[in-house]
Design a protein around this motif. Structure first.
Motif, PDB file in Angstrom:
ATOM      1  N   PHE A 187     -19.741   2.453  85.865  1.00  0.00           N
ATOM      2  CA  PHE A 187     -19.465   2.096  84.474  1.00  0.00           C
ATOM      3  C   PHE A 187     -18.630   0.822  84.355  1.00  0.00           C
ATOM      4  CE2 PHE A 187     -20.060   6.715  84.542  1.00  0.00           C
ATOM      5  CZ  PHE A 187     -21.053   6.863  83.578  1.00  0.00           C
ATOM      6  N   ALA A 188     -18.306   0.207  85.482  1.00  0.00           N
ATOM      7  CA  ALA A 188     -17.421  -0.961  85.469  1.00  0.00           C
ATOM      8  C   ALA A 188     -18.024  -2.136  84.707  1.00  0.00           C
ATOM      9  CB  ALA A 188     -17.081  -1.375  86.905  1.00  0.00           C
ATOM     10  N   GLU A 189     -19.336  -2.321  84.831  1.00  0.00           N
ATOM     11  CA  GLU A 189     -19.970  -3.422  84.107  1.00  0.00           C
ATOM     12  C   GLU A 189     -19.832  -3.233  82.602  1.00  0.00           C
ATOM     13  OE1 GLU A 189     -23.985  -3.962  85.353  1.00  0.00           O
ATOM     14  OE2 GLU A 189     -23.418  -4.897  87.263  1.00  0.00           O
ATOM     15  N   ASN A 190     -20.048  -2.019  82.128  1.00  0.00           N
ATOM     16  CA  ASN A 190     -19.914  -1.742  80.693  1.00  0.00           C
ATOM     17  C   ASN A 190     -18.487  -1.963  80.221  1.00  0.00           C
ATOM     18  OD1 ASN A 190     -22.609  -1.016  80.589  1.00  0.00           O
ATOM     19  ND2 ASN A 190     -22.208   1.169  80.828  1.00  0.00           N
ATOM     20  N   LYS A 191     -17.517  -1.528  81.016  1.00  0.00           N
ATOM     21  CA  LYS A 191     -16.111  -1.701  80.650  1.00  0.00           C
ATOM     22  C   LYS A 191     -15.731  -3.176  80.605  1.00  0.00           C
ATOM     23  CE  LYS A 191     -15.009   2.667  80.284  1.00  0.00           C
ATOM     24  NZ  LYS A 191     -14.566   3.248  78.989  1.00  0.00           N
ATOM     25  N   ALA A 192     -16.221  -3.941  81.570  1.00  0.00           N
ATOM     26  CA  ALA A 192     -15.926  -5.372  81.604  1.00  0.00           C
ATOM     27  C   ALA A 192     -16.539  -6.076  80.390  1.00  0.00           C
ATOM     28  CB  ALA A 192     -16.459  -5.982  82.892  1.00  0.00           C
ATOM     29  N   LEU A 193     -17.763  -5.697  80.044  1.00  0.00           N
ATOM     30  CA  LEU A 193     -18.412  -6.304  78.884  1.00  0.00           C
ATOM     31  C   LEU A 193     -17.705  -5.918  77.597  1.00  0.00           C
ATOM     32  CD1 LEU A 193     -20.667  -7.985  77.703  1.00  0.00           C
ATOM     33  CD2 LEU A 193     -22.156  -5.967  77.782  1.00  0.00           C
ATOM     34  N   ASP A 194     -17.268  -4.675  77.474  1.00  0.00           N
ATOM     35  CA  ASP A 194     -16.523  -4.244  76.297  1.00  0.00           C
ATOM     36  C   ASP A 194     -15.256  -5.081  76.123  1.00  0.00           C
ATOM     37  OD1 ASP A 194     -18.379  -2.314  75.718  1.00  0.00           O
ATOM     38  OD2 ASP A 194     -17.237  -0.660  76.584  1.00  0.00           O
ATOM     39  N   MET A 195     -14.567  -5.340  77.231  1.00  0.00           N
ATOM     40  CA  MET A 195     -13.359  -6.159  77.184  1.00  0.00           C
ATOM     41  C   MET A 195     -13.661  -7.558  76.673  1.00  0.00           C
ATOM     42  SD  MET A 195     -11.793  -8.895  78.847  1.00  0.00           S
ATOM     43  CE  MET A 195     -12.767  -8.947  80.351  1.00  0.00           C
ATOM     44  N   LEU A 196     -14.742  -8.135  77.194  1.00  0.00           N
ATOM     45  CA  LEU A 196     -15.103  -9.494  76.793  1.00  0.00           C
ATOM     46  C   LEU A 196     -15.495  -9.553  75.318  1.00  0.00           C
ATOM     47  CD1 LEU A 196     -15.572 -12.406  77.805  1.00  0.00           C
ATOM     48  CD2 LEU A 196     -17.950 -11.758  78.216  1.00  0.00           C
ATOM     49  N   LEU A 197     -16.217  -8.559  74.839  1.00  0.00           N
ATOM     50  CA  LEU A 197     -16.647  -8.548  73.444  1.00  0.00           C
ATOM     51  C   LEU A 197     -15.460  -8.401  72.489  1.00  0.00           C
ATOM     52  CD1 LEU A 197     -19.894  -6.392  73.655  1.00  0.00           C
ATOM     53  CD2 LEU A 197     -19.698  -8.868  73.414  1.00  0.00           C
ATOM     54  N   LYS A 198     -14.470  -7.622  72.884  1.00  0.00           N
ATOM     55  CA  LYS A 198     -13.262  -7.492  72.062  1.00  0.00           C
ATOM     56  C   LYS A 198     -12.513  -8.814  71.985  1.00  0.00           C
ATOM     57  CE  LYS A 198     -12.539  -2.540  72.805  1.00  0.00           C
ATOM     58  NZ  LYS A 198     -11.655  -1.490  73.412  1.00  0.00           N
ATOM     59  N   GLU A 199     -12.467  -9.514  73.105  1.00  0.00           N
ATOM     60  CA  GLU A 199     -11.814 -10.830  73.119  1.00  0.00           C
ATOM     61  C   GLU A 199     -12.606 -11.833  72.283  1.00  0.00           C
ATOM     62  OE1 GLU A 199     -10.124 -14.162  76.291  1.00  0.00           O
ATOM     63  OE2 GLU A 199     -10.821 -12.206  76.995  1.00  0.00           O
ATOM     64  N   ASN A 200     -13.911 -11.700  72.314  1.00  0.00           N
ATOM     65  CA  ASN A 200     -14.753 -12.610  71.549  1.00  0.00           C
ATOM     66  C   ASN A 200     -14.566 -12.421  70.045  1.00  0.00           C
ATOM     67  OD1 ASN A 200     -16.927 -14.640  71.527  1.00  0.00           O
ATOM     68  ND2 ASN A 200     -18.172 -13.009  70.633  1.00  0.00           N
ATOM     69  N   GLU A 201     -14.296 -11.196  69.616  1.00  0.00           N
ATOM     70  CA  GLU A 201     -14.055 -10.927  68.200  1.00  0.00           C
ATOM     71  C   GLU A 201     -12.853 -11.703  67.689  1.00  0.00           C
ATOM     72  OE1 GLU A 201     -13.627  -6.749  67.778  1.00  0.00           O
ATOM     73  OE2 GLU A 201     -15.750  -6.300  68.140  1.00  0.00           O
ATOM     74  N   THR A 202     -11.880 -11.930  68.561  1.00  0.00           N
ATOM     75  CA  THR A 202     -10.654 -12.625  68.171  1.00  0.00           C
ATOM     76  C   THR A 202     -10.753 -14.134  68.360  1.00  0.00           C
ATOM     77  OG1 THR A 202      -9.342 -10.685  68.808  1.00  0.00           O
ATOM     78  CG2 THR A 202      -8.160 -12.782  68.568  1.00  0.00           C
ATOM     79  N   HIS A 203     -11.371 -14.541  69.452  1.00  0.00           N
ATOM     80  CA  HIS A 203     -11.340 -15.962  69.820  1.00  0.00           C
ATOM     81  C   HIS A 203     -12.676 -16.699  69.661  1.00  0.00           C
ATOM     82  CE1 HIS A 203      -7.289 -15.418  71.376  1.00  0.00           C
ATOM     83  NE2 HIS A 203      -7.713 -14.388  72.088  1.00  0.00           N
ATOM     84  N   ASN A 204     -13.735 -15.997  69.279  1.00  0.00           N
ATOM     85  CA  ASN A 204     -15.041 -16.632  69.075  1.00  0.00           C
ATOM     86  C   ASN A 204     -15.443 -17.500  70.268  1.00  0.00           C
ATOM     87  OD1 ASN A 204     -15.457 -15.600  66.396  1.00  0.00           O
ATOM     88  ND2 ASN A 204     -13.995 -17.123  65.654  1.00  0.00           N
ATOM     89  N   LEU A 205     -15.526 -16.877  71.415  1.00  0.00           N
ATOM     90  CA  LEU A 205     -15.840 -17.587  72.652  1.00  0.00           C
ATOM     91  C   LEU A 205     -17.320 -17.941  72.761  1.00  0.00           C
ATOM     92  CD1 LEU A 205     -13.748 -15.320  75.062  1.00  0.00           C
ATOM     93  CD2 LEU A 205     -13.063 -17.503  74.057  1.00  0.00           C
ATOM     94  N   PHE A 206     -18.169 -17.132  72.149  1.00  0.00           N
ATOM     95  CA  PHE A 206     -19.609 -17.363  72.230  1.00  0.00           C
ATOM     96  C   PHE A 206     -20.296 -16.657  71.062  1.00  0.00           C
ATOM     97  CE2 PHE A 206     -18.374 -13.811  74.931  1.00  0.00           C
ATOM     98  CZ  PHE A 206     -19.198 -12.782  74.518  1.00  0.00           C
ATOM     99  N   ILE A 207     -21.600 -16.927  70.913  1.00  0.00           N
ATOM    100  CA  ILE A 207     -22.381 -16.317  69.822  1.00  0.00           C
ATOM    101  C   ILE A 207     -22.980 -15.007  70.310  1.00  0.00           C
ATOM    102  CG2 ILE A 207     -24.350 -16.591  68.278  1.00  0.00           C
ATOM    103  CD1 ILE A 207     -23.952 -19.607  68.458  1.00  0.00           C
ATOM    104  N   TRP A 208     -22.703 -13.952  69.571  1.00  0.00           N
ATOM    105  CA  TRP A 208     -23.233 -12.613  69.855  1.00  0.00           C
ATOM    106  C   TRP A 208     -23.617 -12.009  68.519  1.00  0.00           C
ATOM    107  CZ3 TRP A 208     -23.524  -8.944  74.052  1.00  0.00           C
ATOM    108  CH2 TRP A 208     -23.614  -7.598  73.676  1.00  0.00           C
ATOM    109  N   ARG A 209     -24.914 -11.931  68.238  1.00  0.00           N
ATOM    110  CA  ARG A 209     -25.351 -11.456  66.933  1.00  0.00           C
ATOM    111  C   ARG A 209     -26.430 -10.380  67.056  1.00  0.00           C
ATOM    112  NH1 ARG A 209     -26.190 -17.065  63.433  1.00  0.00           N
ATOM    113  NH2 ARG A 209     -24.090 -17.909  63.780  1.00  0.00           N
ATOM    114  N   ARG A 210     -26.238  -9.318  66.289  1.00  0.00           N
ATOM    115  CA  ARG A 210     -27.330  -8.369  66.102  1.00  0.00           C
ATOM    116  C   ARG A 210     -27.996  -8.710  64.789  1.00  0.00           C
ATOM    117  NH1 ARG A 210     -27.874  -1.765  66.709  1.00  0.00           N
ATOM    118  NH2 ARG A 210     -30.082  -1.750  66.133  1.00  0.00           N
ATOM    119  N   LEU A 211     -29.279  -9.005  64.838  1.00  0.00           N
ATOM    120  CA  LEU A 211     -30.016  -9.451  63.664  1.00  0.00           C
ATOM    121  C   LEU A 211     -30.797  -8.327  63.007  1.00  0.00           C
ATOM    122  CD1 LEU A 211     -31.258 -12.792  65.200  1.00  0.00           C
ATOM    123  CD2 LEU A 211     -29.314 -12.437  63.677  1.00  0.00           C
ATOM    124  N   ARG A 212     -31.037  -7.226  63.781  1.00  0.00           N
ATOM    125  CA  ARG A 212     -31.671  -6.034  63.242  1.00  0.00           C
ATOM    126  C   ARG A 212     -31.116  -4.830  63.970  1.00  0.00           C
ATOM    127  NH1 ARG A 212     -35.501  -5.065  59.936  1.00  0.00           N
ATOM    128  NH2 ARG A 212     -35.909  -3.124  61.009  1.00  0.00           N
TER     129      ARG A 212
END
Length: 212
Positions: A187-212
């Protein structure tokens, strides 16, 4: 049932969509991995136009999505296509060879075509179980300078767009994984990605969009 063409769909005098071929033919042989009828709707097509890319490139991505979904409906197989991020032209795909379950990649021949492309590419691939972009999807989009964006489509009609192009994000994600792999194991990959996505919410490091 109303359906969408790849490039030649249009509206008739009464506002009804006229077409002769659906994005994904539907039949009675369905299972949990079969592609949803949602992909044959105008809303699914229009979701591609919400991507921050030229309209004709988005249309090309939509067409290539149709090729992938027709080939994988009802299976756990994944396929991948690369299109020119500037022109929308098809650069490479792996639909001509046997598919793999739950993963997909380009071989040396296909990668050569990607590297030969004078522009960057947009990658399109499917997730039969309709998962969001994975650790590997994000890592590859960040590490590979040639990739402008990655589009992931689920068999349930979900649609994701990510654009990174920053190798530092790949290093950050890998470091987070290494720090967690002993404790979380598979589960380490999922945990690492969750961490990055939380950081992205604050710092807008990259584009991550759900369109549907």
């Amino acid at each position: 049932m109303c359906c969408l063409l790849f490039r030649s769909y249009q509206y008739g005098k009464r506002g009804l969509m006229e077409c002769s071929e659906s994005l994904v033919p539907l039949d009675k042989k369905t299972n949990a991995l079969s592609v949803s009828s949602v992909v044959n709707t105008k809303a699914f097509h229009d979701a591609f136009e919400k991507m921050p890319i030229p309209k004709f490139v988005a249309e090309s991505a939509y067409e290539q999505t149709g090729r992938i979904l027709r080939a994988t409906s009802g299976t756990n197989f994944e396929y991948m296509v690369a299109i020119n991020a500037r022109t929308g032209e098809l650069v490479a795909d792996n639909l001509y060879r046997s598919a793999s379950e739950k993963k997909t990649s380009f071989n040396d021949r296909e990668m050569w075509r990607v590297q030969k492309c004078p522009d960057r590419v947009t990658i399109v691939h499917n997730h039969p179980s309709s998962r969001p972009p994975s650790y590997r999807d994000v890592y590859t989009a960040a590490k590979e300078e040639k990739i402008s964006a990655s589009i992931i489509v689920g068999h349930d009609g979900s649609l994701w767009y990510i654009s990174i192009g920053d190798a530092n994000i790949a290093h950050q994600l890998e470091s987070a994984y290494n720090a967690r792999k002993d404790y979380y194991g598979n589960f380490a990959e999922n945990k690492a990605l969750d961490m990055l996505l939380k950081e992205n919410e604050t710092h807008n490091l990259f584009i991550w969009r759900r369109l549907r």
